[in-house]
Design a protein around this motif. Sequence first.
Motif, mmCIF file in Angstrom:
data_model
loop_
_atom_site.group_PDB
_atom_site.id
_atom_site.type_symbol
_atom_site.label_atom_id
_atom_site.label_comp_id
_atom_site.label_asym_id
_atom_site.label_seq_id
_atom_site.Cartn_x
_atom_site.Cartn_y
_atom_site.Cartn_z
ATOM 1 N N LEU A 82 -41.751 14.088 -56.660
ATOM 2 C CA LEU A 82 -40.415 14.669 -56.501
ATOM 3 C C LEU A 82 -40.000 15.370 -57.792
ATOM 4 N N HIS A 84 -36.832 17.386 -59.431
ATOM 5 C CA HIS A 84 -35.391 17.559 -59.244
ATOM 6 C C HIS A 84 -34.903 18.953 -59.636
ATOM 7 N N SER A 90 -33.912 12.874 -61.848
ATOM 8 C CA SER A 90 -34.517 12.258 -60.669
ATOM 9 C C SER A 90 -33.543 11.393 -59.877
ATOM 10 N N TRP A 93 -32.104 12.201 -56.032
ATOM 11 C CA TRP A 93 -32.749 11.945 -54.746
ATOM 12 C C TRP A 93 -32.148 10.750 -54.008
ATOM 13 N N ASN A 96 -31.894 10.686 -50.259
ATOM 14 C CA ASN A 96 -33.136 10.994 -49.544
ATOM 15 C C ASN A 96 -34.248 9.975 -49.766
ATOM 16 N N ILE A 97 -34.101 9.149 -50.783
ATOM 17 C CA ILE A 97 -35.238 8.359 -51.246
ATOM 18 C C ILE A 97 -35.684 7.286 -50.261
ATOM 19 N N LEU A 100 -37.931 8.744 -47.557
ATOM 20 C CA LEU A 100 -39.127 9.306 -48.180
ATOM 21 C C LEU A 100 -40.069 8.211 -48.672
ATOM 22 N N ILE A 106 -43.849 7.144 -54.182
ATOM 23 C CA ILE A 106 -43.031 8.152 -54.848
ATOM 24 C C ILE A 106 -43.296 8.198 -56.351
ATOM 25 N N ALA A 108 -41.194 10.277 -59.063
ATOM 26 C CA ALA A 108 -40.102 11.200 -59.399
ATOM 27 C C ALA A 108 -40.135 11.436 -60.903
ATOM 28 N N ALA A 149 -42.342 17.637 -53.365
ATOM 29 C CA ALA A 149 -41.066 18.189 -52.917
ATOM 30 C C ALA A 149 -40.255 18.563 -54.147
ATOM 31 N N SER A 297 -29.589 18.806 -49.887
ATOM 32 C CA SER A 297 -30.116 17.446 -49.726
ATOM 33 C C SER A 297 -28.996 16.412 -49.736
ATOM 34 N N ASN A 305 -33.521 15.091 -44.476
ATOM 35 C CA ASN A 305 -34.484 13.982 -44.498
ATOM 36 C C ASN A 305 -35.399 14.027 -43.275
#
Length: 313
Positions: A82, A84, A90, A93, A96-97, A100, A106, A108, A149, A297, A305
Amino acid sequence: MPKLYFRLAVLLLLMTSCASSKKAKFDDYIFKTKSEKQAYINSYDKALKLWNIPYTEENITTTYGTAHVIMAGPKNGKDLVLLHGMDASSTMWYPNIKPLAKNHRIYAIDFMMEPGKSTLSSKSLSSEDIVILYNEIFDHYKLKKFDIAGASRGGWIATLLATQKGNSIDKIVLLSPAQTFKFIDKVGKTTSALMLKLFPSEKKFGKTLNTFSTHSEKISPVYKRQFYLANKYAKSNSSMLKMHPFSDDELKSINNPVLVLIGDHDVINSEESLERANKYLIKGKTQTIKDAGHFLSIDQSKIVNDAMINFLE
């Protein structure tokens, strides 16, 4: 380059030249005092708790300084990096985290040339340096065939990485990528953000949020505080001036599946961005998010999402 974009560039240069009078050793995003930085870090830690899932933080040494990485999700899940947006860190997020991280591992990463927990110890990074930096991070975690992303500036970085031959990226999600398909769409409307940088105040901050978001009331007060301190204490660097839209050939060189999501009220992108994405991304897919601005987002987190998850899985 359009006249308005040229004026923006000049204003940014003036802004960063003033900031550089702090005798910065590298770039000009740094905090003036240790107390300012600590206030920001405290706000960062509070905002990170908004993730509301288990996570770990790690600092790794790179050629250009210390990279701060936040990890979450199942260790056997597919890797998802991820990136940002500008000054967002970070923590952005948080809406959304959870979805995801359900099936993805993940990573980030805080960008070194912005407020966050990564620390730049070299000169301002060129595009070539940015590629080397992120590949060092990917190599450190042995990431292969991973998804990525990126939001806003993070989307530009993700695209830059995807244009490199032999990259290890699989699928890509671009959330209103800045300066990627075209220059800023509505430069006049973005001057509130520039004024905020030059003369930070709560009032200007509120105006900026309303410019970039269709539902600023959805933004957590905890995150707002962190984002405001990033703008108040840490001056944005001039690296935005190095972010130029990618050429037709560069975009055509990307063979990855790419999902481009852009809000219908975005001040950074427009239909022209979607047209270029559809025309030149070989495996590109685009979607307009209704009733959303640049901060799509957050504005429409559920829709965004679902779109990301459906594409990635």
